[in-house]
Design a protein around this motif. Structure first.
Motif, PDB file in Angstrom:
ATOM      1  N   GLY A   1       0.819  -1.198   0.000  1.00  0.00           N
ATOM      2  CA  GLY A   1       0.000   0.000   0.000  1.00  0.00           C
ATOM      3  C   GLY A   1       0.857   1.254   0.000  1.00  0.00           C
ATOM      4  N   PRO A   2       0.234   2.411   0.158  1.00  0.00           N
ATOM      5  CA  PRO A   2       0.965   3.675   0.124  1.00  0.00           C
ATOM      6  C   PRO A   2       1.982   3.760   1.260  1.00  0.00           C
ATOM      7  N   PRO A   3       3.032   4.583   1.089  1.00  0.00           N
ATOM      8  CA  PRO A   3       4.005   4.762   2.164  1.00  0.00           C
ATOM      9  C   PRO A   3       3.350   5.415   3.375  1.00  0.00           C
ATOM     10  N   SER A   4       3.935   5.205   4.526  1.00  0.00           N
ATOM     11  CA  SER A   4       3.379   5.754   5.759  1.00  0.00           C
ATOM     12  C   SER A   4       3.613   7.255   5.831  1.00  0.00           C
ATOM     13  N   ASP A   5       2.885   7.907   6.745  1.00  0.00           N
ATOM     14  CA  ASP A   5       3.071   9.336   6.950  1.00  0.00           C
ATOM     15  C   ASP A   5       4.500   9.640   7.396  1.00  0.00           C
ATOM     16  N   ALA A   6       5.061   8.760   8.212  1.00  0.00           N
ATOM     17  CA  ALA A   6       6.435   8.959   8.679  1.00  0.00           C
ATOM     18  C   ALA A   6       7.419   8.860   7.523  1.00  0.00           C
ATOM     19  N   GLU A   7       7.199   7.886   6.629  1.00  0.00           N
ATOM     20  CA  GLU A   7       8.080   7.737   5.474  1.00  0.00           C
ATOM     21  C   GLU A   7       8.024   8.962   4.569  1.00  0.00           C
ATOM     22  N   MET A   8       6.807   9.451   4.322  1.00  0.00           N
ATOM     23  CA  MET A   8       6.666  10.600   3.444  1.00  0.00           C
ATOM     24  C   MET A   8       7.256  11.853   4.078  1.00  0.00           C
ATOM     25  N   ALA A   9       7.031  12.040   5.375  1.00  0.00           N
ATOM     26  CA  ALA A   9       7.604  13.205   6.058  1.00  0.00           C
ATOM     27  C   ALA A   9       9.125  13.170   5.989  1.00  0.00           C
ATOM     28  N   ALA A  10       9.703  11.989   6.186  1.00  0.00           N
ATOM     29  CA  ALA A  10      11.158  11.853   6.138  1.00  0.00           C
ATOM     30  C   ALA A  10      11.688  12.172   4.740  1.00  0.00           C
ATOM     31  N   GLU A  11      10.995  11.696   3.704  1.00  0.00           N
ATOM     32  CA  GLU A  11      11.460  11.951   2.343  1.00  0.00           C
ATOM     33  C   GLU A  11      11.310  13.431   1.975  1.00  0.00           C
ATOM     34  N   VAL A  12      10.221  14.056   2.427  1.00  0.00           N
ATOM     35  CA  VAL A  12      10.029  15.485   2.161  1.00  0.00           C
ATOM     36  C   VAL A  12      11.149  16.290   2.818  1.00  0.00           C
ATOM     37  N   ASN A  13      11.435  15.991   4.071  1.00  0.00           N
ATOM     38  CA  ASN A  13      12.487  16.721   4.784  1.00  0.00           C
ATOM     39  C   ASN A  13      13.851  16.500   4.149  1.00  0.00           C
ATOM     40  N   ALA A  14      14.093  15.265   3.723  1.00  0.00           N
ATOM     41  CA  ALA A  14      15.378  14.961   3.095  1.00  0.00           C
ATOM     42  C   ALA A  14      15.517  15.697   1.772  1.00  0.00           C
ATOM     43  N   ARG A  15      14.444  15.707   0.994  1.00  0.00           N
ATOM     44  CA  ARG A  15      14.493  16.388  -0.302  1.00  0.00           C
ATOM     45  C   ARG A  15      14.621  17.900  -0.121  1.00  0.00           C
ATOM     46  N   ALA A  16      13.956  18.440   0.905  1.00  0.00           N
ATOM     47  CA  ALA A  16      14.004  19.886   1.146  1.00  0.00           C
ATOM     48  C   ALA A  16      15.301  20.305   1.834  1.00  0.00           C
ATOM     49  N   GLY A  17      15.977  19.347   2.470  1.00  0.00           N
ATOM     50  CA  GLY A  17      17.215  19.670   3.164  1.00  0.00           C
ATOM     51  C   GLY A  17      16.996  20.358   4.490  1.00  0.00           C
ATOM     52  N   ALA A  18      15.807  20.190   5.073  1.00  0.00           N
ATOM     53  CA  ALA A  18      15.500  20.811   6.368  1.00  0.00           C
ATOM     54  C   ALA A  18      14.325  20.076   6.993  1.00  0.00           C
ATOM     55  N   ASP A  19      14.194  20.179   8.312  1.00  0.00           N
ATOM     56  CA  ASP A  19      13.079  19.544   9.018  1.00  0.00           C
ATOM     57  C   ASP A  19      11.863  20.459   8.919  1.00  0.00           C
ATOM     58  N   LEU A  20      11.077  20.259   7.870  1.00  0.00           N
ATOM     59  CA  LEU A  20       9.926  21.118   7.624  1.00  0.00           C
ATOM     60  C   LEU A  20       8.618  20.535   8.119  1.00  0.00           C
ATOM     61  N   ILE A  21       8.540  19.217   8.236  1.00  0.00           N
ATOM     62  CA  ILE A  21       7.250  18.590   8.506  1.00  0.00           C
ATOM     63  C   ILE A  21       7.455  17.303   9.295  1.00  0.00           C
ATOM     64  N   THR A  22       6.538  17.014  10.208  1.00  0.00           N
ATOM     65  CA  THR A  22       6.579  15.779  10.978  1.00  0.00           C
ATOM     66  C   THR A  22       5.572  14.790  10.402  1.00  0.00           C
ATOM     67  N   ALA A  23       5.627  13.560  10.905  1.00  0.00           N
ATOM     68  CA  ALA A  23       4.658  12.553  10.458  1.00  0.00           C
ATOM     69  C   ALA A  23       3.235  13.003  10.786  1.00  0.00           C
ATOM     70  N   GLY A  24       3.066  13.631  11.951  1.00  0.00           N
ATOM     71  CA  GLY A  24       1.743  14.127  12.323  1.00  0.00           C
ATOM     72  C   GLY A  24       1.268  15.241  11.410  1.00  0.00           C
ATOM     73  N   ASP A  25       2.198  16.115  11.005  1.00  0.00           N
ATOM     74  CA  ASP A  25       1.848  17.195  10.080  1.00  0.00           C
ATOM     75  C   ASP A  25       1.391  16.630   8.739  1.00  0.00           C
ATOM     76  N   PHE A  26       2.126  15.621   8.268  1.00  0.00           N
ATOM     77  CA  PHE A  26       1.764  15.038   6.970  1.00  0.00           C
ATOM     78  C   PHE A  26       0.406  14.344   7.054  1.00  0.00           C
ATOM     79  N   GLU A  27       0.161  13.683   8.185  1.00  0.00           N
ATOM     80  CA  GLU A  27      -1.144  13.038   8.373  1.00  0.00           C
ATOM     81  C   GLU A  27      -2.266  14.069   8.330  1.00  0.00           C
ATOM     82  N   ASP A  28      -2.032  15.224   8.952  1.00  0.00           N
ATOM     83  CA  ASP A  28      -3.045  16.282   8.941  1.00  0.00           C
ATOM     84  C   ASP A  28      -3.332  16.755   7.519  1.00  0.00           C
TER      85      ASP A  28
END
Length: 302
Positions: free
Chosen positions: A185-212
């Motif tokens: 199934g789709p990646p978890s909120d934690a996985e997506m948050a981690a990839e977003v932060n890695a791609r952006a080069g900064a801690d912009l979003i948490t797993a909870g933020d992505f879930e929201d």
């Protein structure tokens, strides 16, 4: 996946014994000053991809500080190399990390040409890499078998929409379920948050933020988060824009073309439209069309 064990108490004790400050460690790991404090307090945990740099910053062995029970799979080898999944695209020379993502999730095996490239980058032999791949495949088959054997545990099929997604939450859910899923199934909120932060080069979003964002609890998001998300899933940034904003851009483009057709070339050429205007690529195309129309008009008049 035989993930490494993170013990915040041991990490803090080792840091203090090494006489290193939290800010010193954060600088070497490449995270914000508050990240190490949050890891040691238990508020958050470091991404597995950060553990090699974390151990090095604490002057410790990765295996000693963050031990693993069992043998590694493909994802484990990647994390031990300190690489996020998206970074493997450059390693194997592809536009996306799809081949590595599919292999890590047990969906499909790596092409033979990718094996030596990844083995070298991960610092393992090709034999070790192939064995790790076998474990990823075996784990996927086990998950599928367990799911099929449990009554009522089958995941429901994604409900077909009668029309295109409209809200930001619907757009995120649509693309994760239709275009970016793995065998589980789709990646978890934690996985997506981690990839977003890695791609952006900064801690912009948490797993909870992505879930929201995904559930529609909020639609307020930094543009940098959407830029990174669009890059990860391979869509235009415009996909996440509100329909009215996209419609406004299309309208502006049509209006400019209409003005050019009516001879108002001087008012159109090289004109910028501000924050709500067309992207540079579209503006360049329109200017080319305007120039072509102007040349044709001059030939007619001459």
């Amino acid at each position: 996946m035989s993930a490494r064990h993170f013990d915040r108490h041991r990490a803090r004790a080792v840091r203090r014994a090494a006489e290193r400050s939290q800010s010193d460690v954060a600088a070497e790991v490449g995270v914000g000053n508050s990240a190490v404090a949050n890891w040691e307090s238990g508020h958050t945990s470091p991404d597995p991809e950060k553990l090699p740099a974390y151990a090095a910053a604490l002057r410790s062995s990765l295996d000693d500080l963050f031990p693993r029970e069992g043998l590694p799979d493909l994802a484990d080898l990647r994390c031990d190399a300190g690489l996020y999944r998206y970074e493997t695209a450059e390693v194997i020379g592809t536009k996306s990390a799809g081949p590595v993502t599919g292999a890590e999730r047990g969906d499909r095996r790596l092409k033979d040409m990718y094996v030596p490239l990844l083995a070298k980058k991960y610092g393992v032999s090709e034999v070790e890499l192939r064995r790790a791949q076998d474990r990823s495949m075996a784990a996927a088959e086990t998950r599928k078998s367990n799911t099929a054997a449990e009554p009522g545990s089958q995941k429901p099929a994604v409900e077909r929409r009668s029309g295109p997604p409209e809200s930001l939450a619907e757009k995120i859910t649509e693309i994760l379920q239709r275009s970016y899923p793995g065998p589980d199934g789709p990646p978890s909120d934690a996985e997506m948050a981690a990839e977003v932060n890695a791609r952006a080069g900064a801690d912009l979003i948490t797993a909870g933020d992505f879930e929201d964002l995904r559930t529609g609890a909020t639609d307020t998001v930094l543009p940098a988060v959407l830029d990174a998300l669009a890059d990860i899933v391979g869509v235009s940034r415009m996909y996440f824009e509100a329909d009215e904003a996209v419609a406004a851009q299309v309208y502006e483009g049509l209006r400019l073309l209409a003005a050019a057709k009516q001879g108002a070339v001087g008012r159109v050429r090289a004109r910028g439209l501000g924050a709500q205007g067309l992207p540079p690529e579209a503006m360049a195309l329109i200017n080319e069309l305007v120039a072509e129309m102007a040349e044709k008009q001059e030939n007619v008049d001459g």
